[in-house]
Scaffold this active site. Structure first.
Site, PDB file in Angstrom:
ATOM      1  N   PRO A   2      35.566  35.779  50.935  1.00  0.00           N
ATOM      2  CA  PRO A   2      34.861  34.825  51.796  1.00  0.00           C
ATOM      3  C   PRO A   2      35.748  34.399  52.964  1.00  0.00           C
ATOM      4  O   PRO A   2      36.917  34.090  52.776  1.00  0.00           O
ATOM      5  CB  PRO A   2      34.583  33.633  50.867  1.00  0.00           C
ATOM      6  CG  PRO A   2      34.970  34.059  49.505  1.00  0.00           C
ATOM      7  CD  PRO A   2      35.833  35.251  49.609  1.00  0.00           C
ATOM      8  N   GLU A   3      35.173  34.419  54.158  1.00  0.00           N
ATOM      9  CA  GLU A   3      35.871  33.941  55.343  1.00  0.00           C
ATOM     10  C   GLU A   3      35.187  32.656  55.811  1.00  0.00           C
ATOM     11  O   GLU A   3      34.319  32.130  55.118  1.00  0.00           O
ATOM     12  CB  GLU A   3      35.853  35.014  56.438  1.00  0.00           C
ATOM     13  CG  GLU A   3      36.498  36.325  55.988  1.00  0.00           C
ATOM     14  CD  GLU A   3      36.524  37.381  57.079  1.00  0.00           C
ATOM     15  OE1 GLU A   3      36.518  37.013  58.263  1.00  0.00           O
ATOM     16  OE2 GLU A   3      36.534  38.572  56.748  1.00  0.00           O
ATOM     17  N   HIS A  92      33.998  34.380  33.209  1.00  0.00           N
ATOM     18  CA  HIS A  92      34.959  33.950  34.235  1.00  0.00           C
ATOM     19  C   HIS A  92      34.583  32.624  34.889  1.00  0.00           C
ATOM     20  O   HIS A  92      35.008  32.344  35.996  1.00  0.00           O
ATOM     21  CB  HIS A  92      35.157  35.014  35.320  1.00  0.00           C
ATOM     22  CG  HIS A  92      35.419  36.379  34.785  1.00  0.00           C
ATOM     23  ND1 HIS A  92      36.585  36.696  34.126  1.00  0.00           N
ATOM     24  CD2 HIS A  92      34.662  37.496  34.786  1.00  0.00           C
ATOM     25  CE1 HIS A  92      36.533  37.948  33.745  1.00  0.00           C
ATOM     26  NE2 HIS A  92      35.371  38.464  34.130  1.00  0.00           N
ATOM     27  N   ARG A 111      38.792  37.287  39.562  1.00  0.00           N
ATOM     28  CA  ARG A 111      40.151  37.764  39.857  1.00  0.00           C
ATOM     29  C   ARG A 111      41.173  36.639  39.944  1.00  0.00           C
ATOM     30  O   ARG A 111      42.379  36.900  39.997  1.00  0.00           O
ATOM     31  CB  ARG A 111      40.144  38.621  41.123  1.00  0.00           C
ATOM     32  CG  ARG A 111      39.326  39.888  40.867  1.00  0.00           C
ATOM     33  CD  ARG A 111      39.419  40.869  41.975  1.00  0.00           C
ATOM     34  NE  ARG A 111      40.769  41.360  42.189  1.00  0.00           N
ATOM     35  CZ  ARG A 111      41.097  42.190  43.161  1.00  0.00           C
ATOM     36  NH1 ARG A 111      40.175  42.598  44.007  1.00  0.00           N
ATOM     37  NH2 ARG A 111      42.331  42.603  43.309  1.00  0.00           N
TER      38      ARG A 111
END
Ligand SMILES: [Zn+2]
Length: 273
Positions: A2-3, A92, A111
């Protein structure tokens, strides 16, 4: 990853669901996503009201009553979504905030490059963060780029130079400005810096209008993917024709990151005498 536009979308979709609401219960499923290490988040958040949600660079900053704050960084694969109370937890899921209205905030990050940072009343650590792209004038951008000989693509990814840009929007902005990604940052002419400054803002605004880019993982807080990936003009389009001139888009590795560009619309930098 994500930016800025994707993080902005998460903030925009979280805000109406959380503002003014108290957090009733906190479930920490994986303590190692919480920093500083050893902070016991549950008692700090429990029965506190959310008073503000804002974005700074790629961080989602949540303010509680009493001006205490924490922020969430989504890292590579993080998601912050609203769910109905008692919804099954996706694998997760590391943190659940139960709100007072039978909704829950789930932080999910396979991650684990992301995490949750408790700030308390401390200021956000700003030292390593450059200015927001929307606040930047061409003069300011030019002054920052003039300090480095690194390729302009690499410079734009440096969060201390300008905050919030990542690979997608740096490639798209350089294409829009007609600048080759290998051009040394300090060799850009005034006109190019002006074009780049306009292109960065236009690219980010366009991405926000299209709710960000979803490559694999990104979703907003309502679980919806973005749409802007369909409108990428060079990013991840190597081997496809340029939308302007028909030449094939190329891919190069610059500073360890892939760069996508049109060899005709983005002329390579001239060797300096
Ligand atoms: Zn082209």
């Amino acid at each position: 990853m994500p930016e800025l536009p994707e993080v902005q979308m998460v903030v925009t979709t979280l805000r109406p669901r959380l503002l003014g609401r108290p957090i009733r219960r906190v479930r920490v499923l994986r303590a190692d996503i919480i920093r500083p290490k050893g902070v016991d988040l549950a008692p700090l958040l429990q029965d506190r009201q959310v008073t503000e949600i804002a974005r700074r660079a790629k961080r989602i900053v949540i303010t509680l009553d009493g001006q205490q704050r924490f922020y969430v960084h989504l890292g590579m694969t993080g998601r912050l979504t609203m769910e109905a109370a008692g919804s099954p937890l996706a694998p997760h899921t590391h943190l659940v905030l139960e709100m007072d209205d039978a909704s829950e905030v789930h932080f999910h990050d396979p991650r684990r490059f992301g995490g949750v940072w408790w700030l308390g009343t401390d200021a956000l650590p700003e030292a390593k963060l450059g200015p927001e792209p929307f606040d930047l004038s061409a003069d300011q951008l030019g002054a920052r780029l003039a300090k480095t000989r690194r390729p302009v693509k690499t410079a734009l990814l440096d969060q201390s130079l300008i905050a919030g840009l990542g690979n997608i929007y740096a490639d798209e902005a350089l294409f829009t400005a007609g600048i080759h990604p290998l051009t040394p940052a300090n060799a850009l002419r005034r006109k190019q810096v002006e074009a780049l400054n306009r292109a960065i803002k236009a690219t980010l605004n366009r991405a926000i209008r299209h709710k960000g880019s979803t490559l694999r993982d990104y979703r907003d807080a309502d679980g919806k993917p973005g749409d802007f990936q369909k409108l990428h003009r060079v990013y991840d389009r190597a081997g496809n024709p340029c939308v302007n001139c028909g030449k094939l888009v190329k891919r190069l590795v610059i500073g360890g990151r892939s760069a996508h560009f049109c060899p005709k619309c983005q002329k390579p930098p001239r060797k300096r005498p």
